[in-house]
Structure formats: C-alpha cells, structure tokens
Design an enzyme around this catalytic site. Sequence first.
Site, mmCIF file in Angstrom:
data_model
loop_
_atom_site.group_PDB
_atom_site.id
_atom_site.type_symbol
_atom_site.label_atom_id
_atom_site.label_comp_id
_atom_site.label_asym_id
_atom_site.label_seq_id
_atom_site.Cartn_x
_atom_site.Cartn_y
_atom_site.Cartn_z
ATOM 1 N N ASP A 151 -26.228 1.238 -26.105
ATOM 2 C CA ASP A 151 -25.442 2.690 -26.685
ATOM 3 C C ASP A 151 -26.398 2.281 -28.443
ATOM 4 O O ASP A 151 -27.117 1.619 -28.614
ATOM 5 C CB ASP A 151 -23.960 2.593 -26.875
ATOM 6 C CG ASP A 151 -23.113 3.386 -26.818
ATOM 7 O OD1 ASP A 151 -23.240 4.050 -27.330
ATOM 8 O OD2 ASP A 151 -22.118 3.534 -26.260
ATOM 9 N N ASP A 221 -20.190 11.647 -25.396
ATOM 10 C CA ASP A 221 -20.039 11.385 -24.062
ATOM 11 C C ASP A 221 -19.241 12.260 -23.532
ATOM 12 O O ASP A 221 -18.770 13.850 -23.888
ATOM 13 C CB ASP A 221 -18.205 10.010 -24.794
ATOM 14 C CG ASP A 221 -19.443 9.278 -24.361
ATOM 15 O OD1 ASP A 221 -19.784 8.979 -24.917
ATOM 16 O OD2 ASP A 221 -17.966 8.423 -24.875
#
Length: 426
Positions: A151, A221
């Site tokens: 991430d 996302d």
Amino acid sequence: MFSRALALFSLASVVLGQSASPSRLTGRLPALGWNTWNAYRCNINEAKVLGAANQFLSLGLKDAGYQYVNIDVGLLVEQDESRSGRIIPDPTKFPNGISGLADQIHALGLKIGIYSDAGTATCAGYPGSLGNETIDAATFSDWGIDYLKYDNCNVPANWTDSTSPPGGDWYNSNSALRYRQMGDALAAQPRPIQYELCIWGRANVWEWGARVGHSWRMSGDSKPTWSYITSIIKTNVAHLDYTNFWSHNDMDMMEIGVFPSSLSSAAPDRSLLGNGNLTVEEQRTHFAAWAFLKSPILLGTDLSKLNSTQLDIIKNKELLAFHQDPIIGTAATPFNATSSAPTTSPPEYYSGASSKGLHVFIINTGNATDTKTFTLSNVPGLGTSGTFKVHDMWTGKDFAGTYAASDDFSVSVEAHDTAAYLLKRV
Ligand SMILES: *[C@@H]1O[C@H](CO)[C@@H](O)[C@H](O)[C@H]1NC(C)=O
Ligand SMILES: *[C@@H]1O[C@H](CO)[C@@H](O)[C@H](O)[C@H]1NC(C)=O
Ligand SMILES: *[C@@H]1O[C@H](CO)[C@@H](O)[C@H](O)[C@H]1NC(C)=O
Ligand SMILES: *[C@@H]1O[C@H](CO)[C@@H](O)[C@H](O)[C@H]1NC(C)=O
Ligand SMILES: *[C@@H]1O[C@H](CO)[C@@H](O)[C@H](O)[C@H]1NC(C)=O
Ligand SMILES: *[C@@H]1O[C@H](CO)[C@@H](O)[C@H](O)[C@H]1NC(C)=O
C-alpha cells in the site's frame, strides 16, 4: 556542499541501478482470490481467514480457479519493541502466527497473501516497510507467503513526487523507487511472491509496473457503486496496452456480495463501504469487465453469505476461462460495433481473442433496457467472409441460426448489464 554532493551521488546510483526483475514463477495470469478488507475491515483473525479458505472448497470456488486467500491491513502486526528483529503478528488474532495459518491454507491447496506499505506505517498505523524492506520480505518468505499487497500510506515528504521525475521517466520517480526497493527485496527471497503495487494509479504506474511487480492498482479503493464501476473501466481502457502475461492493470477488489452487517451501524451510507449496493446486472458487469479486461479478481465479501445468483456470476466458467487463458494474455479492447454506433464513455463494445476464438462483450451503460447491435465483420480479426454461430458465455448456449460476416447481431441488454459472446466459425 560535501554532504549534498554525496547525497546526490547516492541517489544517482539508485536511479541508474538495475532493479531485479519480478519473479516469473508467479503472477503470469491475473490473480483469482479473496481479500479480507471489504468484509471485515481491520477486524480480522485466523478463524475468519481460515473460514474463507474453507469456503473456497465448500462453495466450489477452488474448483473454479480461485486460489489466493489474502490478508489486508488490520491489526496484523504488533511493532517489535526494537524492530531489530521482525514484525510479529498479533498473537490474540493469529494464535498460530502467520506461518501457522499459511501451513493450514497451503494444506487446502490454496495460497496466502499478506499486506504491507511503502511508507513508515500502514494505512491503519502499524509498521510499514519503507527502509525495512529486506527484513520484511525475508519474514514474508519465511512465513510461506505467496502474494504481497503493498500500500501507499504514510509516505515521508521526501519520498513523494511533486513534479514529474528526472528525465520524465516515472520509473525513476521517488514513488517508483519505494516500490522498487520492495521488489528487489522480494526478488532476493527463495520463495516466489506475487507483488501487487497498491499505488492508487499514481506515478504513471502502468508504464513501469511490469518491471517492478506483477499487478498495479489503477486508482483509489473500489466502492460498491455503479459510478465506481464505470469510472475504473474508463481509467483502465486508456491503458490496456500494458496488460499481458505478468502485467496486470488492477481495478481493485470485488464489490459483489452482501453489505457487512458488522458495519451497518458504524457506516449507514452503504455506498461508501464494501459490497451489497449493486443490482444483479451491475454485479454481472462488474465481474465480466474485470474478467475481459484481465484485472485481478479478488472477492471481498463474507463468502458464506453469497446467494446462488452471485455464486453463479463469480463461478461463470467461460468468463473465468477468458480471464485465465493460458495462451493469450491481452485484454479485450473497445471496437466500433457498427458504422453508426454512438460513442459512450466508457465504451460499450469490446472484442478480444482467447484460445477458443474471438469474443464480444457489450456493456449497456444506459439506465434503461436497450437494443445493442454489432456487425460481425467489424470485430477486429474476424474478416469479411464465413458463417458464424453466436455463443452466449453466460448461459453456455448458442443462439439459434447462423450469421454471415456482413450480418448485424442485435440483442436486448438490461440497464447496466453486460452481454458476453464467443463467435464460432461454422
Ligand atoms: C525500521 O523499523 C524500525 C523499528 O520499527 C524503525 O525504528 C525504523 O525507523 C524503520 N526504518 C525506517 C527507515 O523507517
Ligand atoms: C528521505 O530521507 C531519509 C532519511 O533522511 C533518507 O534515508 C532517504 O534516502 C530520503 N529519500 C529520498 C528519496 O531522498
Ligand atoms: C447504492 O447506494 C446509493 C447511494 O447510497 C443508492 O442511491 C442506491 O440506491 C444504492 N443501490 C442499491 C442497488 O442498493
Ligand atoms: C441475490 O442477491 C441479489 C442482490 O444482490 C438479488 O437481487 C437476487 O435476487 C438474489 N438471488 C437469490 C437467488 O436470492
Ligand atoms: C471508432 O471510430 C472513430 C471514428 O471513426 C475512430 O476515431 C476510433 O478510433 C474508432 N475506434 C476504434 C476502437 O477503432
Ligand atoms: C443514469 O442515471 C444517472 C443517475 O440518475 C445519471 O447521472 C446518468 O447521467 C444517467 N445516464 C445516462 C446514460 O442517461
């Protein structure tokens, strides 16, 4: 002056240095699996992960090709006091450690994924791997990890990119360097680990992603909304040339399934959190588009709550076969269906080859049922002669009759649904 010169020298040697190539023993095809995030957020433990792994078997997902059981961010690790050693899993949530969990998942014939971050801390505030890539990659390898999602939270200011990088090549940007450091550390491990660059579509990642990892996120996302589905298709369509074996534009986790009951009071706006906010037609388009654009397909729901309609969607054999085709790695691409087809954004008509032949996919982006038409000879590669049967990949059945290359094929497609065909030369 002296230290500045030294710093420039060492940065230049990193920039010019050749990074190790990502493993070719993993990541050839887009991943098929599941991830904890959309169902459980940070509230994860061994029982939930193993439960999902067992459902791969009981629901027939393993037989359909689903393989990866991936742990996302979420109270995964406690900080080792000194960090002299390794990150340690929370012993309450993972009583057998991650290696004990990995053993159980491997015993089911499945693979296990884990999560870290190219910053000082993960998005949930646990230790990131920036600057500690070597020890973390070795830890993951020792644990038996098969997949890393990496991430992009908590990046120190001097590791960001405010302008375009030296020479205009984003491979040499600070962002890419952070991901390259982990790529090099993974490549040095004895275990092949599939590497997902969760870089949110930044730093033109599609241009250099395949030199560093196996897949890369094209945006922030996913959300369980039709507007997310259409916007990520638009984004991906602009960069389809980069998709092939070992090289996957990632449209993010699936939003097919039910809204997680544990989240309903905390987050009344269902459109902001995982699953349960798409119509059946939208769920079909979600799955079909991820399949024909060859994005990784990582389910994100509590698998035990999927109903038969949803299971039929995610286990569709023909779409999965297109997605996992062993011979052709490229995605389907937009084509002009007829001489007068309207231009939409995202495009509605796509064609692509698999080892079975040529396929056509049609998304109805409109809000009402509509008739969609393509001229067979407009499908690139089909040619202008021959006779064809049109085979429906959703039902597994051929339409009655045959079509000449010069014929039009018309079908009624429901709002936000996707039709999927194989054109069979007879
Ligand atoms: C590596 O981990 C240690 C312990 O958590 C931390 O103190 C250190 O800052 C990390 N290294 C870097 C470069 O961030
Ligand atoms: C950012 O600063 C850290 C700590 O001084 C240093 O180790 C690192 O190399 C710097 N990053 C870049 C891209 O210059
Ligand atoms: C999804 O969420 C949006 C916004 O909250 C709402 O307007 C829409 O009706 C929902 N759709 C479904 C199918 O639940
Ligand atoms: C499964 O759930 C969807 C909503 O996501 C619903 O529209 C559909 O009718 C359900 N199917 C069955 C068999 O209950
Ligand atoms: C479709 O036709 C338009 C206009 O002739 C053209 O600009 C476009 O490139 C074509 N698209 C494809 C995918 O061939
Ligand atoms: C479909 O409906 C949405 C929401 O009402 C609207 O924003 C959108 O423009 C409509 N799309 C088309 C193609 O009419």
